[in-house]
Design an enzyme around this catalytic site. Structure first.
Site, PDB file in Angstrom:
ATOM      1  N   THR B  17       8.363  82.422  40.105  1.00  0.00           N
ATOM      2  CA  THR B  17       8.295  83.524  41.059  1.00  0.00           C
ATOM      3  C   THR B  17       9.649  83.857  41.690  1.00  0.00           C
ATOM      4  O   THR B  17       9.775  84.835  42.408  1.00  0.00           O
ATOM      5  CB  THR B  17       7.266  83.215  42.181  1.00  0.00           C
ATOM      6  N   GLY B  18      10.668  83.051  41.410  1.00  0.00           N
ATOM      7  CA  GLY B  18      12.012  83.357  41.915  1.00  0.00           C
ATOM      8  C   GLY B  18      12.677  84.434  41.060  1.00  0.00           C
ATOM      9  O   GLY B  18      12.174  84.777  39.978  1.00  0.00           O
ATOM     10  N   GLN B  20      15.587  84.522  39.282  1.00  0.00           N
ATOM     11  CA  GLN B  20      16.102  84.106  37.979  1.00  0.00           C
ATOM     12  C   GLN B  20      14.940  83.774  37.034  1.00  0.00           C
ATOM     13  O   GLN B  20      14.952  84.159  35.869  1.00  0.00           O
ATOM     14  CB  GLN B  20      17.017  82.889  38.144  1.00  0.00           C
ATOM     15  N   THR B  97      19.810  74.029  36.575  1.00  0.00           N
ATOM     16  CA  THR B  97      20.596  73.860  37.801  1.00  0.00           C
ATOM     17  C   THR B  97      21.902  73.102  37.557  1.00  0.00           C
ATOM     18  O   THR B  97      21.928  72.145  36.788  1.00  0.00           O
ATOM     19  CB  THR B  97      19.753  73.069  38.823  1.00  0.00           C
ATOM     20  N   GLU B  98      22.978  73.525  38.251  1.00  0.00           N
ATOM     21  CA  GLU B  98      24.252  72.825  38.083  1.00  0.00           C
ATOM     22  C   GLU B  98      24.595  71.989  39.308  1.00  0.00           C
ATOM     23  O   GLU B  98      24.006  72.159  40.367  1.00  0.00           O
ATOM     24  CB  GLU B  98      25.390  73.808  37.771  1.00  0.00           C
ATOM     25  N   GLU B 213      34.620  68.741  26.075  1.00  0.00           N
ATOM     26  CA  GLU B 213      35.558  68.940  27.191  1.00  0.00           C
ATOM     27  C   GLU B 213      36.034  67.581  27.689  1.00  0.00           C
ATOM     28  O   GLU B 213      35.404  66.562  27.381  1.00  0.00           O
ATOM     29  CB  GLU B 213      34.843  69.663  28.342  1.00  0.00           C
ATOM     30  N   HIS B 255      34.218  72.755  34.531  1.00  0.00           N
ATOM     31  CA  HIS B 255      32.957  72.126  34.876  1.00  0.00           C
ATOM     32  C   HIS B 255      33.228  70.887  35.714  1.00  0.00           C
ATOM     33  O   HIS B 255      34.289  70.292  35.630  1.00  0.00           O
ATOM     34  CB  HIS B 255      32.226  71.691  33.604  1.00  0.00           C
TER      35      HIS B 255
END
Lengths: 400, 297
Positions: B17-18, B20, B97-98, B213, B255
């Site tokens: 429902t958000g 994104q 999520t980050e 990386e 990152h």
């Protein structure tokens, strides 16, 4: 965020963990008073957010009567972390044995490292007697239970009453490590006195920056603001607009970078360096909607006196609209009064709403928007060549 | 075949429902993904884009047989959301999520592993098996253009780079069997090698491309597996971030994970190790196709 020793020890004290008496002093006179209160031998420790202070004279063991004189030599001393402004005064510990313990993280697991060879840097123990170090991964769902810690210390060579006490304390420290959202916690030395009492003489704690928001009990980061005014400006924009931070780190080259998406930014930076270019900064920004942070990075590039050009190089955006980036550019060019004929700006910017972005870029004027399909390498080459051209013109101008 | 997801995947969206969650759900439905349920506590009984919303993942699984979950939840809810999905029997969990706090991240990873669930992320834009299924925002509003189907497996520490690699593959006449943005945080549910093991066993994948990386042991683990002959299909590696070695340690450039620290974690050290272990090294996207052609003939 690395905590200074006074803060770290206060947190430990509040958790009822055995920390020697101590308090911070802001002047030599204050240090002398505190020392006199403790009597006997005291430790004077420069309060800096770092360990490894022993070698540089930033930790001194003195008689209480000498504390004022010795600490007055420490105040103002220059270090790589800035001048010494505060000194921690601590009651001297009477030490029979010294142990080492640290909680930290591997990529996917919390780790515990212990040794009965405490009191020296663990790297030194590792290089001379690696068999004296024991390391285990901790299952974060179960945590570290006292009997597991006792078993571990027994493997490290402890026995008898100290084994039980040190083991139980280690399990309590695990709780503190979790409760504080610490990224690292090192107790060195964990000291044992001749009465068998334990005391956490050296205590270093680093809190996970990603978890600071849920620890209002922790103080604001002690002077972690960068000296560079443009880096500070980007940090301030982050603080004013939480979520998806922009990063801006200034370097000593002349090519300004607004690169995004972590990976593509790293790769373009490598390519520019390989082509002989020298970036004036590195940046990273999550390509989310909103232009404030993008503008902050652009303002930083445009006001950096060393920057001669700008590459806006994003990876091919999959979700966020690219015209928002050009909107930020238009604003920043306008209010910084950038002369695009002398300050080349190159865009490699593909994704949703690209047609709108191209139209907006054309309105700015003098901006090179690379055609669809241009590779990251071609973008890097374009900015290196354009920068070379303006710097050569400038040198010619200066010569004539 | 493909890895992790295919036509039979049934997706539940946690946090549907958000903004994104809703947006990505619309795009995924347009791509033909079976999004069978959404979860937002307290919003059970509603619908989003025609998808029924449940109060818990367990209720969604009971009602729809969902077997993959995509999470759009705020950072402090991630650990619980992963654990809830894992315990409800979801097999593949994607956590977008980050910068997930370390303690939460390792707990979520352990909870997923304990339930035999495959956790993708943290900090991922998704997984796509072109023409079959995608989870997460990967591919944006044009997955067909960014991810043409083919026989190359892609595992990337960066979501943006997985798209760039796919486009470079397309330009060189190749396509993707499955592309995985494995997550850019230091802690990820699974290691790069674990994805390569899946591709190794996938009969629709001929070779793999990895993007790495600085920071983390992911690339060293791949190198060790190559030396031990646990990966026999060709591996082409692109590792960015060499420039960082010219600057002081402890400065973060990209990152969260890509922070200079240990020399063994530097881009150059990883490139050297992968090369010695038999991987093909590409120093640009354009070289990936050439490296594949050398090995696939």
């Amino acid at each position: 965020m690395k905590l200074t020793e006074d803060i770290a020890k206060n947190l430990m004290r509040r958790a009822n963990l055995p920390v020697p008496d101590g308090a911070p002093a802001e002047t030599a006179a204050q240090a002398g008073e505190l020392a006199a209160g403790y009597g006997g031998t005291v430790a004077l420790k420069a309060l800096l957010p770092t360990g490894r202070r022993g070698k540089s004279g930033l930790v001194r063991l003195v008689e209480a009567s000498e504390a004022q004189a010795v600490s007055s030599e420490m105040f103002g001393q220059q270090t790589e972390h800035g001048p010494v402004e505060r000194v921690y005064v601590e009651r001297g510990a009477q030490i029979e044995e010294e142990f080492y313990l640290a909680f930290s993280f591997a990529d996917r697991m919390p780790m515990l490292t212990i040794s009965t060879a405490g009191g020296v840097e663990i790297e030194q123990v590792h290089s001379t007697t690696p068999e004296r170090i024991v390391t285990i991964a901790i299952d974060p769902l179960k945590g570290l239970r006292p009997w597991e810690a006792i078993d571990l210390w027994s493997r490290a060579g402890l026995s008898g009453r100290p084994l039980a006490d040190v083991g139980r304390l280690t399990a309590r420290l695990w709780r503190a490590f979790v409760d504080l959202d610490a990224e690292m916690m090192e107790i060195n030395p964990l000291a044992l006195d001749k009465n068998g009492r334990l005391s956490m003489v050296g205590t270093m704690i680093e809190i996970d920056d990603g978890a600071l928001g849920r620890h209002p009990e922790l103080p604001d980061a002690p002077s972690q603001q960068p000296d560079n005014p443009r880096e500070r400006m980007v940090n301030e924009a982050n603080r004013a607009n939480p979520g998806g931070d922009a990063r801006y780190v200034e370097l000593d080259g002349d090519i300004g970078l607004l690169v995004a998406g972590g990976g593509a930014g790293l790769l373009q930076h490598d390519m520019i360096v390989d082509l002989g270019g020298r970036p004036a900064n590195h940046s990273d920004i999550s390509p989310a909607p909103g232009t404030v942070k993008t503008e902050a990075v652009l303002d930083a590039v445009f006001t950096n006196p060393r920057a001669r050009s700008l590459l806006i190089g994003y990876n091919h955006l999959q979700m966020a609209p690219v015209d928002k980036v050009v909107e930020a550019l238009a604003n920043a060019v306008r209010h910084n009064k950038v002369d695009t004929s002398r300050f080349p700006i190159i865009l490699r910017l593909f994704g949703p709403r690209e047609a709108e972005a191209r139209a907006l870029a054309a309105e700015i004027g003098g901006v090179t928007y690379l055609p669809p399909g241009t590779s990251l390498l071609e973008g890097a080459r374009a900015i290196v060549e354009a920068t070379r051209k303006v710097t050569a013109e400038k040198e010619e101008g200066a010569a004539t | 075949m493909s890895i992790l997801i295919d036509k039979s995947t049934r997706v539940v969206v946690q946090g549907i429902t958000g903004n994104q969650g809703r947006y990505d759900t619309r795009l995924a439905l347009d791509y033909g993904v079976n999004i069978v349920a959404g979860v937002t506590p307290g919003r059970g009984g509603e619908e989003v884009e025609g998808v029924p919303v449940f109060d818990t993942v367990a209720a969604a699984v009971a009602g729809t047989d969902a077997n993959a979950a995509v999470l759009y939840v705020p950072v402090n809810g991630v650990c619980d959301a992963v654990t809830e999905a894992a315990e409800a029997g979801i097999g593949v969990i994607l956590a977008t999520t980050e910068n997930v706090p370390r303690h939460d991240a390792v707990r979520a990873v352990a909870a997923a592993r304990q339930a035999d669930a495959w956790l993708v992320g943290f900090n991922t834009n998704g997984v796509i098996s072109p023409g079959k299924c995608k989870i997460g925002g990967i591919g944006g509003d044009n997955p067909d253009a960014l991810y043409p189907a083919g026989r190359i497996g892609v595992v990337s520490r960066s979501g943006g780079m997985s798209a760039e690699i796919s486009m470079a593959l397309n330009a060189a006449g190749h396509g993707v069997s499955t592309a995985v943005s494995m997550g850019g945080d230091r802690t990820t549910g699974r290691s790069m090698f674990e994805y390569l093991e899946l591709f190794e066993a996938d009969d629709e994948t001929d070779a793999m491309v990895i993007y790495g990386e600085p920071g983390t042991g992911n690339e060293a683990e791949v190198a060790a597996a190559l030396r031990a002959n646990r990966l026999r299909k060709p591996v082409v590696a692109l590792v960015a971030g060499r420039f960082q070695e010219n600057h002081p340690k402890g400065v973060s450039f990209g990152h969260v994970a890509a922070m200079i620290g240990d020399d063994a974690d530097s881009a150059s050290a990883k490139i050297r190790l992968l090369k010695e272990s038999g991987a093909e090294i590409a120093s640009s996207l354009e070289e990936i196709g050439k490296a594949l052609d050398r090995r696939l003939g």
